[in-house]
Design a protein around this motif. Structure first.
Motif, PDB file in Angstrom:
ATOM      1  N   LEU B  48       0.831  -1.200   0.000  1.00 56.81           N
ATOM      2  CA  LEU B  48       0.000   0.000   0.000  1.00 56.81           C
ATOM      3  C   LEU B  48       0.871   1.258   0.000  1.00 56.81           C
ATOM      4  N   TYR B  49       1.906   1.270   0.857  1.00 55.15           N
ATOM      5  CA  TYR B  49       2.753   2.458   0.919  1.00 55.15           C
ATOM      6  C   TYR B  49       3.440   2.712  -0.418  1.00 55.15           C
ATOM      7  N   ARG B  50       3.813   1.621  -1.118  1.00 54.46           N
ATOM      8  CA  ARG B  50       4.425   1.812  -2.443  1.00 54.46           C
ATOM      9  C   ARG B  50       3.433   2.478  -3.385  1.00 54.46           C
ATOM     10  N   LEU B  51       2.157   2.018  -3.303  1.00 58.29           N
ATOM     11  CA  LEU B  51       1.141   2.633  -4.160  1.00 58.29           C
ATOM     12  C   LEU B  51       0.928   4.104  -3.791  1.00 58.29           C
ATOM     13  N   ALA B 147     -12.357   8.719  11.479  1.00 60.60           N
ATOM     14  CA  ALA B 147     -11.993   8.156  12.780  1.00 60.60           C
ATOM     15  C   ALA B 147     -10.498   7.853  12.817  1.00 60.60           C
ATOM     16  N   ALA B 148      -9.998   7.245  11.750  1.00 63.23           N
ATOM     17  CA  ALA B 148      -8.576   6.901  11.692  1.00 63.23           C
ATOM     18  C   ALA B 148      -7.712   8.162  11.733  1.00 63.23           C
ATOM     19  N   SER B 149      -8.195   9.245  11.116  1.00 56.81           N
ATOM     20  CA  SER B 149      -7.452  10.512  11.154  1.00 56.81           C
ATOM     21  C   SER B 149      -7.328  11.022  12.586  1.00 56.81           C
ATOM     22  N   LEU B 176      -2.584   6.418   9.718  1.00 54.68           N
ATOM     23  CA  LEU B 176      -3.913   6.322   9.106  1.00 54.68           C
ATOM     24  C   LEU B 176      -4.194   4.888   8.649  1.00 54.68           C
ATOM     25  N   THR B 177      -3.213   4.305   7.978  1.00 56.01           N
ATOM     26  CA  THR B 177      -3.386   2.967   7.424  1.00 56.01           C
ATOM     27  C   THR B 177      -3.556   1.935   8.526  1.00 56.01           C
ATOM     28  N   TYR B 182      -6.026  -2.297  10.763  1.00 59.32           N
ATOM     29  CA  TYR B 182      -5.769  -3.244  11.851  1.00 59.32           C
ATOM     30  C   TYR B 182      -6.700  -3.067  13.031  1.00 59.32           C
ATOM     31  N   ILE B 183      -7.311  -1.884  13.140  1.00 61.21           N
ATOM     32  CA  ILE B 183      -8.170  -1.648  14.309  1.00 61.21           C
ATOM     33  C   ILE B 183      -9.632  -1.539  13.878  1.00 61.21           C
TER      34      ILE B 183
END
Lengths: 215, 585
Positions: B48-51, B147-149, B176-177, B182-183
């Motif tokens: 994902l980070y690569r994308l 929420a993640a933010s 964020l990811t 994961y949560i």
């Protein structure tokens, strides 16, 4: 610490991950996640996932276990007041009354509570029943959703004399029917005891059909 | 209160607090990259980070972190706006015959800000306004990422407190990811399936039609023989709406709708979901700063305030409405009925599950309702309003609640420092003028938005036009004050009588939600950056320990005094006057 520091980050280095991450999270949480839940739900819990619908012998949908219907005919048990518009128990437009506690439309002489009290009293006297019991609060107040499928056992028992008289049977028979449809607290602890009005009325029609049709 | 009511409250609190440590530990491990989950899904995460075009170890200073947070949210806001405006031409659309509320630009703006800012205020009714596609691609997605933010900003602040002489506070993209994947996502999947088992709908079919057992008379005198039953992919959205302290309902009446919250068990689990992440993050905080006592102390302060207020609102509602007694209605609780003020409440929840929900959702910035707060007794309605006005720090929103409370902790050590004449410290970091300036901003902005917003509304035509309860007039003022308290603290709860889907309220409340979220997050990150750069000074004889009962009392005092002093005059004009009108007959 062996972390790299980005001392000067240009806006473009932020816009790209912002757009790409939003697209990816949209796919994951906005498409795959609801689709996954729908897929599993439709296989494992098809009845609940589609609205806990009640069907008659012909397969026609006649309601939902979870959605109340308006009953104003005295030979049925009545449910909570419903504030949905344009008709009560409009399950495509849920709504509460949102009356403040002192609003005359709630507590005044023309208010929804007094109107309901009058209707209950009139129905009793028309059925030839004298009912002096105090009226349970949930029977004269509007539910939050306007779709509340249930009333308290107290509200059902209050209506017992009227329904028994109009169904041409004794109170004990109707009482046992109410008891049958009374659901206690979950694990004896959570929530409140309650009676599902639509299911109770469907059972009434089945076991104590009206002797004379009102139409 | 009945014995059963007390038991239901106690059991809820015990289960909630029992979950704090395991969940808090899990989240701390996730953020520090040490959980087994990180290892298993590491390759996916790195893909994902690569994308995204970022590197996992490419950390940010506070300004870059804030910019990433803002840009990501701005783009999200824009997407929700556009999606709503175009929804009728897009697929997964139930049809114009059901979507009877027109989608105006103001409403779309309000909703976009509302969901991006984790407020989830709703000026619209879901089943009448939103297509399934908008609910999924727009609203469900923002339920996750807003929420993640908030969680990301909190983790950045915790790093600021725990790092020494550091320039960076982590990577927004990583936080964020991890928060999302994961949560929030795994717990949402489990919870959504549980909710379906209880009767929450999850279907892409359009609305169902039932033949009524007893035909009724429509408003135009014609016979109505059918009931249209709105359904939709609700369970997936409701799971994250609660876990992410979002609170925006799939249906108009939110969690009072039997298809959103059908049983006492679904109610219990949804309530837990509302508070468990904000509460557990206290443990996460303690773990990440290397002293779990610090987390427990903050959690204790939150819990004490919450417990008192939840009992207060329960007593007010169980006590009922004196006007009902005058009408000869039985409000006494018994084994056969819940009794109390049942106007605007559902039979299956009775009083205690309605009032616990009211307190939990206004304490956490969840804002969903399972009863209609507008119909509460004056004091029963005052408490949820005040819980929001306290700044959404009693558990609060996921992430935002704890970062708000940590700002109050900074103010508390500052006040204590003033008393003894020493430079205040928190967790070994010197609290200096810069931190106090930023903290003051964070504490002052929401009250300014609430009070100015409500004042403007009650002197302007647009604000007065859609007040629903005008007798007594003070109740109408409460409706307005409640709306601005909710928007300006990113809660989203509503005294639902107020007609908020008007240009005036859509724009005014939209502005409040926007500033309340972003103008607070920026100074929080500034404090994080400033603290990260500082050394950690060892605790000395003059250091105020911040894990003791004394500090807990001090922290509660600061929260209450700030909240009470700021809002007492306004509350006196609304619910307090109404209470005296009510008991005066």
């Amino acid at each position: 610490m062996a972390t790299q520091t980005s001392t000067s980050t240009s806006l473009i280095q932020i816009i790209r991950p912002a757009i790409v991450s939003l697209v990816i999270f949209t796919i994951i949480t906005g498409v795959l996640y609801p689709a996954l839940i729908t897929g599993i739900a439709q296989v494992v819990f098809p009845n609940q996932a589609n609205g806990s619908l009640i069907k008659d012998a012909n397969g026609t949908i006649i309601g939902s276990e979870l959605i109340g219907q308006e009953f104003s005919d005295p030979s049925y048990f009545w449910g909570r007041l419903s504030a949905t518009g344009p008709v009560p128990y409009n399950a495509a437009a849920s709504s509460g009354s949102n009356y403040g506690p002192l609003n005359p439309s709630l507590i005044g002489e023309e208010g929804i509570i007094q109107t309901r009290i009058n209707a209950l009293r009139d129905a009793d006297s028309a059925a030839g029943v004298t009912n002096t019991a105090p009226i349970p609060v949930d029977l004269v107040t509007a539910s939050a959703s306007g779709l509340d499928p249930q009333i308290s056992p107290a509200a059902a028992l209050y209506q017992l004399p009227r329904v028994a008289a109009l169904r041409g049977t004794d109170e004990a028979s109707i009482r046992s029917l109410v008891d049958e449809f009374t659901e206690g607290r979950t694990l004896g602890l959570l929530g409140e005891p309650r009676v599902n009005v639509l299911e109770l009325n469907l059972a009434l029609d089945e076991r104590y059909p009206l002797v004379e049709t009102s139409e | 209160m009945t014995l059963n009511s007390v038991l239901q409250l106690v059991i809820f609190m015990v289960v909630l607090l029992a979950l704090v440590k395991p969940l808090g530990l899990y989240m701390a491990n996730i953020y520090e990259g040490r959980s087994a989950v990180n290892r298993i899904f590491g390759p996916v995460e790195r893909l994902l980070y690569r994308l995204f075009g970022v590197r996992e170890d490419d950390e940010m200073n506070w300004k870059t972190y804030a910019l990433a947070f803002l840009v990501f949210n701005a783009i999200g806001l824009l997407v929700v706006y556009v999606l709503q405006r175009l929804q009728t031409s897009l697929p997964l659309n139930q049809g114009a015959q059901f979507l009877t509320t027109p989608m105006t630009p103001e409403s779309a703006f309000n909703t976009a800000v509302s969901f991006a800012s984790n407020t989830n205020w709703q000026g619209y009714g879901g089943e009448m306004t939103m297509t399934y596609l908008t609910q999924m691609l727009g609203l469900t997605v923002q339920n996750f990422v807003s929420a993640a933010s908030g969680m990301a900003v909190l983790v950045a602040l915790i790093r600021g407190l725990s790092r020494r002489s550091a320039q960076t506070i982590g990577s927004f993209w990583v936080d964020l990811t991890r928060s999302t994947l994961y949560i929030l996502l795994p717990f949402s999947i489990i919870m959504a399936l549980f909710l379906v088992s209880q009767g929450v709908v999850q279907t892409f079919d359009t609305y169902q039609t039932a033949q009524l057992t007893q035909p009724i008379t429509g408003s135009d005198g014609s016979a109505v023989t059918e009931q249209v039953i709105a359904v939709g992919p609700a369970a997936s959205q409701i799971a994250i709406k609660q876990l992410g302290t979002n609170g925006g309902g799939f249906f108009n009446v939110n969690s009072a709708h039997p298809f959103e919250n059908p049983t006492p068990l679904s109610n219990f689990v949804e309530l837990l979901a509302i508070l468990v992440i904000p509460a557990a993050l206290c443990y996460t905080f303690g773990k990440m700063v290397g002293d779990t006592r610090q987390g427990w102390a903050v959690l204790a302060a939150m819990t004490l305030i919450f417990a008192v207020l939840v009992v207060g609102v329960s007593l007010a509602e169980q006590g009922g409405n004196p006007a009902f007694n005058a009408l000869g209605i039985d409000q006494t609780p018994s084994d056969l009925q819940a009794g109390g003020n049942m106007e605007g409440k559902e039979t299956r929840y009775g009083i205690v599950n309605s009032t616990l929900w009211a307190a939990a959702t206004t304490a956490a910035s969840n804002g969903s309702v399972n009863s209609m707060h507008d119909s509460y007794t004056p004091l029963g309605g005052l408490i949820p309003m005040w819980l929001m006005q306290l700044g959404e720090v009693i558990y609060g929103g996921v992430g935002s609640g704890l970062y708000g409370m940590l700002i109050f902790a900074i103010i508390a050590v500052f006040v204590a420092g003033l008393m003894v004449g020493r430079t205040p410290e928190y967790l070994g970091k010197k609290i200096e003028a810069y931190e106090i300036k930023m903290s003051s901003l964070i504490i002052l902005i929401p009250p300014v938005l609430v009070l100015v917003g409500a004042a403007v509304a009650v002197v302007s035509e647009g604000g007065l036009a859609t007040i629903y309860n005008t007798t007594p007039a003070v109740h109408g003022f409460s409706e307005v004050l409640y709306a601005f308290s909710s928007a300006s603290n990113n809660n989203g709860s509503a005294f639902a009588g107020l007609g908020a889907n008007t240009p005036f309220y859509n724009i005014a409340l939209g502005i409040c939600m926007f500033f309340a979220r972003y103008w607070l997050a920026i100074p929080v990150l500034a404090i994080a950056g400033s603290l990260a750069r500082k050394k950690i000074v060892p605790a000395g004889a003059g250091t105020l320990p911040t894990h003791t009962p004394l500090f807990i009392v001090m922290l509660i005092g600061v929260v209450i005094v700030v909240g009470a002093l700021t809002f007492f005059p306004a509350l006196a004009l609304g619910p307090i006057v109404e209470h005296f009108i009510m008991i005066g007959g």
